[in-house]
Scaffold this motif. Structure first.
Motif: not given
Length: 174
Positions: A138-147
């Protein structure tokens, strides 16, 4: 950015006129990502000389909470394993030093299965490996995208659970 699932959808869209590319894309991506995590899990377990079922027993005992013990009946139900299969697995894990079995001091008719220090250490090492693999995926996602991804998947999971049993077995003390 295109991925292999886009190519899969393009092919099947020519074969199936009513194929919904968004549904096919979401489901196929979830399936292939879970398969990727499963392969990484198996490789990490193999490196630590553990089989998947061994880890699953250790995980279930750990999920029971302190003092990290459970009855064989509870374990069989929690793992969806036939009691005879579980007995064989417990024999092997006990021989390897990952767990012990003893009579319950408050009811000698009951048997309790408990994690040993070696079992705790094995579980902690492998859960660390899995966490690292999940974070890397999941590293390619920003914190907001992950949420956002987590929230969207929660919405789908909640709808599925409204129609049937929980997707994740409850973690309950035996």
């Amino acid at each position: 950015m295109e991925d292999s699932i886009d190519r899969h959808i393009a092919y099947w869209s020519r074969e199936l006129a009513d194929l919904d590319p968004d549904v096919e894309g979401a489901i196929t991506r979830m399936q292939t990502l879970v398969a990727l995590l499963r392969r990484r899990r198996e490789a990490a377990l193999k490196a630590r000389r553990l089989k998947g079922w061994e880890y699953d027993v250790l995980w279930r005992l750990r999920s029971a909470g302190p003092p990290y013990q459970a009855t064989p009946t509870w374990l069989a139900q929690a793992l969806d394993a036939h009691p005879a299969t579980l007995t064989s697995r417990l024999d092997r894990l006990e021989e390897s030093g990952y767990l012990t079995r003893a009579h319950d001091p408050s009811d000698r008719r009951r048997l309790l299965v408990a994690l040993t220090d070696k079992g705790h250490a094995a579980w902690e090492a492998t859960i660390g490996d899995q966490a690292a693999a999940e974070h890397a995926l999941l590293a390619p996602l920003t914190g907001d995208e992950l949420a956002q991804l987590s929230a969207l998947l929660r919405k789908v999971a909640a709808a599925a659970e409204a129609e049937g049993p929980p997707l994740m077995p409850p973690v309950e003390r035996p």
